[in-house]
Design a protein around this motif. Structure first.
Motif, PDB file in Angstrom:
ATOM      1  N   UNK A  90       0.999  -1.158  -0.007  1.00 37.50           N
ATOM      2  CA  UNK A  90       0.187   0.056   0.073  1.00 37.50           C
ATOM      3  C   UNK A  90       0.667   1.266   0.041  1.00 37.50           C
ATOM      4  N   UNK A  91       2.182   1.056   0.760  1.00 33.54           N
ATOM      5  CA  UNK A  91       2.879   2.355   0.906  1.00 33.54           C
ATOM      6  C   UNK A  91       3.543   2.624  -0.472  1.00 33.54           C
ATOM      7  N   UNK A  92       3.868   1.535  -1.253  1.00 29.98           N
ATOM      8  CA  UNK A  92       4.421   1.499  -2.341  1.00 29.98           C
ATOM      9  C   UNK A  92       3.391   2.172  -3.616  1.00 29.98           C
ATOM     10  N   UNK A  93       2.113   1.752  -3.456  1.00 26.99           N
ATOM     11  CA  UNK A  93       0.921   2.203  -4.328  1.00 26.99           C
ATOM     12  C   UNK A  93       0.699   3.517  -4.210  1.00 26.99           C
ATOM     13  N   UNK A  94       0.816   4.143  -2.761  1.00 22.58           N
ATOM     14  CA  UNK A  94       0.559   5.538  -2.462  1.00 22.58           C
ATOM     15  C   UNK A  94       1.827   6.451  -3.010  1.00 22.58           C
ATOM     16  N   UNK A  95       3.139   5.966  -2.918  1.00 21.03           N
ATOM     17  CA  UNK A  95       4.176   6.808  -3.339  1.00 21.03           C
ATOM     18  C   UNK A  95       4.080   7.069  -4.925  1.00 21.03           C
ATOM     19  N   UNK A  96       3.862   5.835  -5.615  1.00 14.68           N
ATOM     20  CA  UNK A  96       3.757   5.878  -6.902  1.00 14.68           C
ATOM     21  C   UNK A  96       2.465   6.745  -7.649  1.00 14.68           C
TER      22      UNK A  96
END
Length: 309
Positions: free
Chosen positions: A290-296
């Protein structure tokens, strides 16, 4: 007008709502014929099952011809066929089932990865294959007689060199694209996200950054599914999704649960609540994804929050 294509290595059996069509060879000429027939029939959605490398050429050709195409999970189609009482299974019948599946379920026609993304995915997959072979050879050496140690050592050295060469190819491929280079650097600002996870997400989860947190967790297969009936409440479990991504995500979550302040706090809280270690790690996998998704999605770099250690 819906169409269904049953894909095999040698041929493409397909049908429309008006009935079965003539099968074509799974080659350039056959695919061109099929695409032309779909355009002539006014097909608005083509459904086919994911069949490893065999469905990619026809799906790509249909998408290039602006024919909407949905690549679906074969297990979903098989369960749909059983639910309708269709137990027999042939290529011709499967094509007809896919037409009924398209009409009843209306799966979304998603854009296919472009050539560059497929090439990146092939390089990432090849590296995973080489690493798996090296692990197998290392395990064999541990129990093998001394007579074959030299042969195993030579193969291990070759595999290590091949992995290093593949890493170099991946670096070159990513540096050639400003967007990928920026996205990889962005993802790697998260503690626990290394080059392998960042490249696996870019290659095998091209939807990253375009989905909600629940949707991306379900897509990869780290979202717990409820199991309830009446007053009975069963344990929730994760299943389905993209296994290659989960394997890399799991190893990254092990590291992140120790060095990422957010995931370290999450892991400690779940363990203190009595959750098994594996359950806590899966929760860390989901949070890391979820963090990776949010940053991208936001194109913002990681900022360490104030979390008590």
């Amino acid at each position: 007008m819906f169409a269904g294509i049953d894909v095999s290595k040698a041929r493409l059996d397909w049908a429309t709502e008006t009935g079965p069509e003539r099968a074509v060879a799974n080659d350039d000429a056959g695919i061109a014929t099929l695409v032309a027939r779909c355009q002539a029939c006014g097909v608005t959605l083509v459904v086919l099952e994911a069949t490893g490398p065999y469905h990619v050429p026809v799906a790509t050709a249909l998408a290039a011809a602006s024919v909407p195409v949905a690549v679906v999970n074969p297990r979903h189609v098989r369960e749909f066929a059983r639910s309708t009482g269709r137990l027999a299974k042939t290529d011709r019948l499967d094509a007809a089932v896919l037409v009924r599946f398209a009409a009843a379920v209306r799966p979304a026609a998603r854009p296919l990865p472009d050539d560059a993304t497929r090439a990146l995915a092939a390089l990432v997959e090849r590296r995973q294959q080489l690493v798996a072979m090296r692990v197998q050879e290392q395990n064999r050496r541990g129990v093998a007689p001394r007579a074959v140690h030299a042969n195993l050592d030579a193969h291990l050295a070759w595999l290590t060199a091949a992995i290093d060469a593949t890493d170099a190819d991946l670096t070159t491929w990513l540096e050639a694209s400003p967007c990928w280079r920026a996205d990889e650097a962005l993802l790697r600002t998260i503690p626990g996200v290394g080059p392998q996870l960042a490249r696996t997400l870019l290659a095998h989860v091209p939807e990253l950054g375009t989905l909600s947190r629940r949707a991306v967790a379900s897509l990869v297969g780290v979202a717990p599914h409820a199991r309830e009936s009446g007053t009975w409440r069963g344990p929730r479990s994760c299943w389905g999704g993209r296994a290659r991504v989960r394997a890399v995500l799991y190893m990254a979550a092990v590291t992140a649960s120790r060095h990422n302040p957010v995931l370290r706090a999450l892991y400690a809280r779940l363990r203190a609540a009595g959750k098994p270690a594996k359950v806590a790690l899966v929760a860390c996998m989901r949070r890391l994804l979820v963090l990776c998704n949010h940053l991208r999605k936001t194109q913002q770099r990681w900022q360490a929050p104030l979390v008590a250690t």
